[in-house]
Scaffold this motif. Structure first.
Motif, PDB file in Angstrom:
ATOM      1  N   ILE A   4       1.030  -1.210  -0.141  1.00 21.63           N
ATOM      2  CA  ILE A   4      -0.027   0.022   0.062  1.00 21.63           C
ATOM      3  C   ILE A   4       0.799   1.329   0.005  1.00 21.63           C
ATOM      4  CG2 ILE A   4      -1.698   1.191   1.252  1.00 21.63           C
ATOM      5  CD1 ILE A   4      -2.820  -1.200   2.464  1.00 21.63           C
ATOM      6  N   LYS A   5       0.633   2.096  -0.902  1.00 23.81           N
ATOM      7  CA  LYS A   5       1.702   3.241  -1.036  1.00 23.81           C
ATOM      8  C   LYS A   5       0.649   4.827  -0.858  1.00 23.81           C
ATOM      9  CE  LYS A   5       4.889   1.119  -4.027  1.00 23.81           C
ATOM     10  NZ  LYS A   5       5.196   0.898  -5.567  1.00 23.81           N
ATOM     11  N   GLY A   6       1.159   5.359  -0.106  1.00 25.10           N
ATOM     12  CA  GLY A   6       0.161   6.767   0.152  1.00 25.10           C
ATOM     13  C   GLY A   6      -1.201   6.799   0.015  1.00 25.10           C
ATOM     14  N   LEU A   7      -1.615   5.835   0.920  1.00 25.35           N
ATOM     15  CA  LEU A   7      -3.233   5.643   0.834  1.00 25.35           C
ATOM     16  C   LEU A   7      -3.911   6.625   1.708  1.00 25.35           C
ATOM     17  CD1 LEU A   7      -5.456   3.783  -0.171  1.00 25.35           C
ATOM     18  CD2 LEU A   7      -5.348   2.590   2.022  1.00 25.35           C
ATOM     19  N   VAL A  15     -10.385   8.607   8.909  1.00 21.50           N
ATOM     20  CA  VAL A  15      -9.422   9.101   8.015  1.00 21.50           C
ATOM     21  C   VAL A  15      -8.180   8.050   7.969  1.00 21.50           C
ATOM     22  CG1 VAL A  15      -7.861  10.970   7.393  1.00 21.50           C
ATOM     23  CG2 VAL A  15     -10.076  11.451   8.358  1.00 21.50           C
ATOM     24  N   ILE A  16      -8.059   7.653   6.758  1.00 24.05           N
ATOM     25  CA  ILE A  16      -6.997   6.859   6.745  1.00 24.05           C
ATOM     26  C   ILE A  16      -6.042   7.785   5.780  1.00 24.05           C
ATOM     27  CG2 ILE A  16      -5.884   4.951   5.366  1.00 24.05           C
ATOM     28  CD1 ILE A  16      -8.274   3.221   6.196  1.00 24.05           C
ATOM     29  N   LYS A  17      -4.895   7.947   6.546  1.00 16.72           N
ATOM     30  CA  LYS A  17      -4.220   9.099   6.050  1.00 16.72           C
ATOM     31  C   LYS A  17      -2.529   8.617   5.625  1.00 16.72           C
ATOM     32  CE  LYS A  17      -4.238  12.995   8.637  1.00 16.72           C
ATOM     33  NZ  LYS A  17      -3.967  13.895   9.652  1.00 16.72           N
ATOM     34  N   ASN A  18      -2.560   8.790   4.420  1.00 17.47           N
ATOM     35  CA  ASN A  18      -1.158   8.602   3.537  1.00 17.47           C
ATOM     36  C   ASN A  18      -0.523   7.450   4.136  1.00 17.47           C
ATOM     37  OD1 ASN A  18      -1.636  10.882   1.795  1.00 17.47           O
ATOM     38  ND2 ASN A  18      -0.991  12.093   3.254  1.00 17.47           N
ATOM     39  N   ILE A  19      -1.058   6.325   4.401  1.00 13.53           N
ATOM     40  CA  ILE A  19      -0.501   5.148   4.832  1.00 13.53           C
ATOM     41  C   ILE A  19       0.215   4.301   3.972  1.00 13.53           C
ATOM     42  CG2 ILE A  19      -1.909   5.210   6.885  1.00 13.53           C
ATOM     43  CD1 ILE A  19      -3.197   2.519   5.740  1.00 13.53           C
ATOM     44  N   ASP A  20       1.690   3.664   4.447  1.00 15.93           N
ATOM     45  CA  ASP A  20       2.072   2.834   3.631  1.00 15.93           C
ATOM     46  C   ASP A  20       2.412   1.321   4.081  1.00 15.93           C
ATOM     47  OD1 ASP A  20       3.499   4.509   1.164  1.00 15.93           O
ATOM     48  OD2 ASP A  20       3.806   5.766   3.057  1.00 15.93           O
ATOM     49  N   ILE A  21       2.115   0.338   3.652  1.00 18.61           N
ATOM     50  CA  ILE A  21       2.093  -0.924   4.303  1.00 18.61           C
ATOM     51  C   ILE A  21       2.968  -2.035   3.137  1.00 18.61           C
ATOM     52  CG2 ILE A  21       0.872  -3.145   5.200  1.00 18.61           C
ATOM     53  CD1 ILE A  21      -1.342  -0.912   6.230  1.00 18.61           C
ATOM     54  N   ASP A  22       3.607  -2.691   3.902  1.00 13.89           N
ATOM     55  CA  ASP A  22       4.406  -3.673   2.886  1.00 13.89           C
ATOM     56  C   ASP A  22       4.240  -5.087   3.626  1.00 13.89           C
ATOM     57  OD1 ASP A  22       5.672  -5.235   1.022  1.00 13.89           O
ATOM     58  OD2 ASP A  22       7.152  -3.812   0.945  1.00 13.89           O
ATOM     59  N   ILE A  23       3.471  -6.101   3.271  1.00 13.29           N
ATOM     60  CA  ILE A  23       3.464  -7.476   3.895  1.00 13.29           C
ATOM     61  C   ILE A  23       4.190  -8.468   2.840  1.00 13.29           C
ATOM     62  CG2 ILE A  23       2.142  -9.211   5.241  1.00 13.29           C
ATOM     63  CD1 ILE A  23       0.046  -6.975   5.646  1.00 13.29           C
ATOM     64  N   ASP A  24       5.087  -9.024   3.171  1.00  9.13           N
ATOM     65  CA  ASP A  24       5.716 -10.081   2.398  1.00  9.13           C
ATOM     66  C   ASP A  24       5.241 -11.490   2.824  1.00  9.13           C
ATOM     67  OD1 ASP A  24       7.278  -8.206   1.178  1.00  9.13           O
ATOM     68  OD2 ASP A  24       8.981  -8.422   2.728  1.00  9.13           O
ATOM     69  N   LYS A  53      -6.748   8.808  -2.775  1.00  8.01           N
ATOM     70  CA  LYS A  53      -5.467   8.843  -3.241  1.00  8.01           C
ATOM     71  C   LYS A  53      -4.671   7.545  -2.781  1.00  8.01           C
ATOM     72  CE  LYS A  53      -2.723  11.671  -1.313  1.00  8.01           C
ATOM     73  NZ  LYS A  53      -1.980  12.903  -0.672  1.00  8.01           N
ATOM     74  N   GLY A  54      -3.646   7.254  -3.575  1.00  4.87           N
ATOM     75  CA  GLY A  54      -2.909   6.170  -3.354  1.00  4.87           C
ATOM     76  C   GLY A  54      -3.137   4.904  -4.066  1.00  4.87           C
ATOM     77  N   GLU A  55      -2.392   3.989  -3.870  1.00  6.52           N
ATOM     78  CA  GLU A  55      -2.398   2.633  -4.637  1.00  6.52           C
ATOM     79  C   GLU A  55      -2.184   1.328  -3.599  1.00  6.52           C
ATOM     80  OE1 GLU A  55       1.321   3.361  -6.851  1.00  6.52           O
ATOM     81  OE2 GLU A  55       0.126   4.207  -8.606  1.00  6.52           O
ATOM     82  N   ILE A  56      -2.756   0.240  -3.966  1.00  4.53           N
ATOM     83  CA  ILE A  56      -2.914  -0.778  -3.446  1.00  4.53           C
ATOM     84  C   ILE A  56      -2.674  -1.948  -4.452  1.00  4.53           C
ATOM     85  CG2 ILE A  56      -4.311  -2.501  -1.953  1.00  4.53           C
ATOM     86  CD1 ILE A  56      -6.102  -0.050  -1.176  1.00  4.53           C
ATOM     87  N   TYR A  57      -1.795  -2.946  -4.123  1.00  7.89           N
ATOM     88  CA  TYR A  57      -1.367  -3.825  -4.916  1.00  7.89           C
ATOM     89  C   TYR A  57      -1.148  -5.285  -4.285  1.00  7.89           C
ATOM     90  CZ  TYR A  57       0.721  -0.233  -8.032  1.00  7.89           C
ATOM     91  OH  TYR A  57       0.863   0.939  -8.871  1.00  7.89           O
ATOM     92  N   LEU A  58      -1.658  -6.208  -4.971  1.00  8.82           N
ATOM     93  CA  LEU A  58      -1.484  -7.569  -4.347  1.00  8.82           C
ATOM     94  C   LEU A  58      -0.628  -8.326  -5.316  1.00  8.82           C
ATOM     95  CD1 LEU A  58      -5.346  -7.960  -3.291  1.00  8.82           C
ATOM     96  CD2 LEU A  58      -3.332  -8.367  -1.789  1.00  8.82           C
ATOM     97  N   GLU A  59       0.581  -9.145  -4.930  1.00  7.26           N
ATOM     98  CA  GLU A  59       1.287  -9.799  -5.946  1.00  7.26           C
ATOM     99  C   GLU A  59       1.804  -8.730  -6.945  1.00  7.26           C
ATOM    100  OE1 GLU A  59       1.504 -14.396  -5.526  1.00  7.26           O
ATOM    101  OE2 GLU A  59      -0.484 -13.781  -6.186  1.00  7.26           O
ATOM    102  N   LEU A 191       0.326 -10.499  18.738  1.00  2.00           N
ATOM    103  CA  LEU A 191      -0.319 -11.237  17.487  1.00  2.00           C
ATOM    104  C   LEU A 191       0.780 -11.209  16.294  1.00  2.00           C
ATOM    105  CD1 LEU A 191      -4.129 -10.308  17.471  1.00  2.00           C
ATOM    106  CD2 LEU A 191      -3.053 -12.660  17.893  1.00  2.00           C
ATOM    107  N   SER A 192       1.676 -10.206  16.267  1.00  2.00           N
ATOM    108  CA  SER A 192       2.526 -10.045  15.112  1.00  2.00           C
ATOM    109  C   SER A 192       3.876  -9.515  15.472  1.00  2.00           C
ATOM    110  CB  SER A 192       1.850  -9.351  13.874  1.00  2.00           C
ATOM    111  OG  SER A 192       0.922  -9.842  13.450  1.00  2.00           O
ATOM    112  N   GLU A 193       4.961 -10.057  14.509  1.00  2.00           N
ATOM    113  CA  GLU A 193       6.354  -9.677  14.653  1.00  2.00           C
ATOM    114  C   GLU A 193       6.234  -8.090  14.458  1.00  2.00           C
ATOM    115  OE1 GLU A 193       6.098 -11.536  10.552  1.00  2.00           O
ATOM    116  OE2 GLU A 193       5.434 -11.879  12.595  1.00  2.00           O
ATOM    117  N   LYS A 194       5.314  -7.384  13.888  1.00  2.00           N
ATOM    118  CA  LYS A 194       5.319  -5.997  13.659  1.00  2.00           C
ATOM    119  C   LYS A 194       4.199  -5.324  13.908  1.00  2.00           C
ATOM    120  CE  LYS A 194       8.991  -5.187   9.987  1.00  2.00           C
ATOM    121  NZ  LYS A 194       9.199  -4.700   8.736  1.00  2.00           N
ATOM    122  N   ALA A 195       3.917  -4.367  14.737  1.00  2.00           N
ATOM    123  CA  ALA A 195       2.823  -3.714  15.445  1.00  2.00           C
ATOM    124  C   ALA A 195       2.596  -2.511  15.108  1.00  2.00           C
ATOM    125  CB  ALA A 195       2.505  -4.130  17.062  1.00  2.00           C
ATOM    126  N   TYR A 196       1.442  -1.817  14.683  1.00  2.00           N
ATOM    127  CA  TYR A 196       1.088  -0.446  14.385  1.00  2.00           C
ATOM    128  C   TYR A 196      -0.173  -0.264  15.043  1.00  2.00           C
ATOM    129  CZ  TYR A 196       4.279  -1.589  10.825  1.00  2.00           C
ATOM    130  OH  TYR A 196       5.457  -1.782   9.696  1.00  2.00           O
TER     131      TYR A 196
END
Length: 338
Positions: A4-7, A15-24, A53-59, A191-196
């Motif tokens: 997720i880029k600049g969502l 409000v979801i404000k300009n967030i970036d997420i990357d889950i491998d 605004k922003g982009e969401i990608y899956l694979e 629940l996860s190794e990375k928490a936000y």
């Protein structure tokens, strides 16, 4: 897997404000947020809501294009779900196994989620914990590449929560990417190794290095006299309350505030968690996690969820459960002489 880029999106005062997420693949992240924010984020990822605004990608494919042909590779367990109440567990699982033409043995999935021995039980008679495990089992039949899970262990009994956590870890080992949301801070950390934390200010990572930085500080060579604090202050409206350390069950740091947990109630304290750790160490308080200090006299049980996930069960008024950092486990064993 998920990028997720600049969502940015505003909806119903959320409000979801300009967030970036990357889950491998083979990894997970957990996000503390409100129910409304969780719903909005999931609907954005699934293409049900259009971002401002922003982009969401899956694979590496835009989510809308990906979902057209690959929706079956996404597993989703929502906090509230409806079932075919008159079916038994086994009838329900067999129905979805046939519908999905899955290669998995649905009975093996039932076994992993501790549902096989109650397979003849009608869904309308299931407990909350059993229904949550059934939802999870149903989605596993898809053999998804990406999984979204709202509130995996909220209000679950301990055995049910342990089963959920173990299966999440198993899915990660199989290469699945997992996104978890929860309204509870401590569940998010566990629940996860990375928490936000996701709120109107944006996405904030909770896994900072406060705890680790303390380990690099050398103890002074000259011995200082041991002092004991008799009272810990907390401010409520215009009053300042003074608590004996023995009254405090645990202390949680959230949004820069140290909250004293006393008999099920929370009282904000202006002293930092680091300073409280120093002041209370002679009263049997232990830094079980970067965000928690626990009164060891309240610890009833050390629970192993997985090889990397632990928690402490307390015998306080509300039977609290606190995350235990893996790096702190050996130190705790030494203190308790386990």
């Amino acid at each position: 897997m998920l990028k997720i880029k600049g969502l940015y999106k505003e909806q119903h005062n959320n409000v979801i404000k300009n967030i970036d997420i990357d889950i491998d693949k083979g990894t997970s992240i957990s996000i503390e947020c409100s129910n409304e924010m969780s719903d909005l984020l999931i609907n954005l990822i699934l293409g049900r809501v259009t971002p401002a605004k922003g982009e969401i990608y899956l694979e590496d494919v835009r989510n809308l294009e990906y979902i057209k042909t690959n929706i079956s590779t996404i597993g989703v367990v929502l906090r509230e779900e409806t079932f075919y109440e008159r079916m038994t567990i086994e009838e329900y699982m067999k129905f979805f196994a046939d519908l999905l033409s899955t290669k998995l043995d649905y009975k093996e999935v039932m076994l992993k989620l501790a549902l096989l021995d109650i397979g003849n039980k009608k869904i309308k008679n299931l407990s909350y914990s059993e229904k949550r495990r059934l939802s999870f089992a149903r989605e596993i039949l898809k053999q998804p590449k990406f999984f979204m899970f709202q509130e995996p262990i909220l209000n679950m009994d301990r055995d049910g929560a342990k089963i959920i956590v173990e299966n999440i870890e198993e899915l990660k080992r199989q290469g699945m990417a997992i996104l978890i949301t929860s309204v509870l801070f401590k569940d998010t950390l566990m629940l996860s190794e990375k928490a936000y934390r996701l709120n109107d200010e944006g996405l904030i990572e909770l896994n900072n290095n406060i705890e680790e930085s303390n380990n690099n500080i050398e103890e002074p060579k000259d011995t200082k006299p041991v002092y004991k604090v008799e009272k810990i202050p907390a401010k409520v409206e215009e009053r300042i309350l003074l608590f004996d350390p023995t009254e405090i069950d645990y202390i949680e740091s959230a949004n820069g505030v140290s909250n004293l947990s006393i008999r099920g109630d929370k009282f904000p304290c202006t002293i930092s968690l680091r300073d409280l750790e120093e002041r209370l160490k002679h009263f049997g308080f232990f830094r079980c996690h970067r965000s928690y200090l626990v009164n060891l006299q309240r610890v009833r049980e050390v629970i192993t969820w997985t090889r990397n996930s632990y928690s402490l069960s307390l015998d306080d008024k509300v039977k609290s459960s606190l995350p235990l950092s893996k790096r702190r486990l050996d130190e705790l064993k030494d203190i308790l002489k386990l």
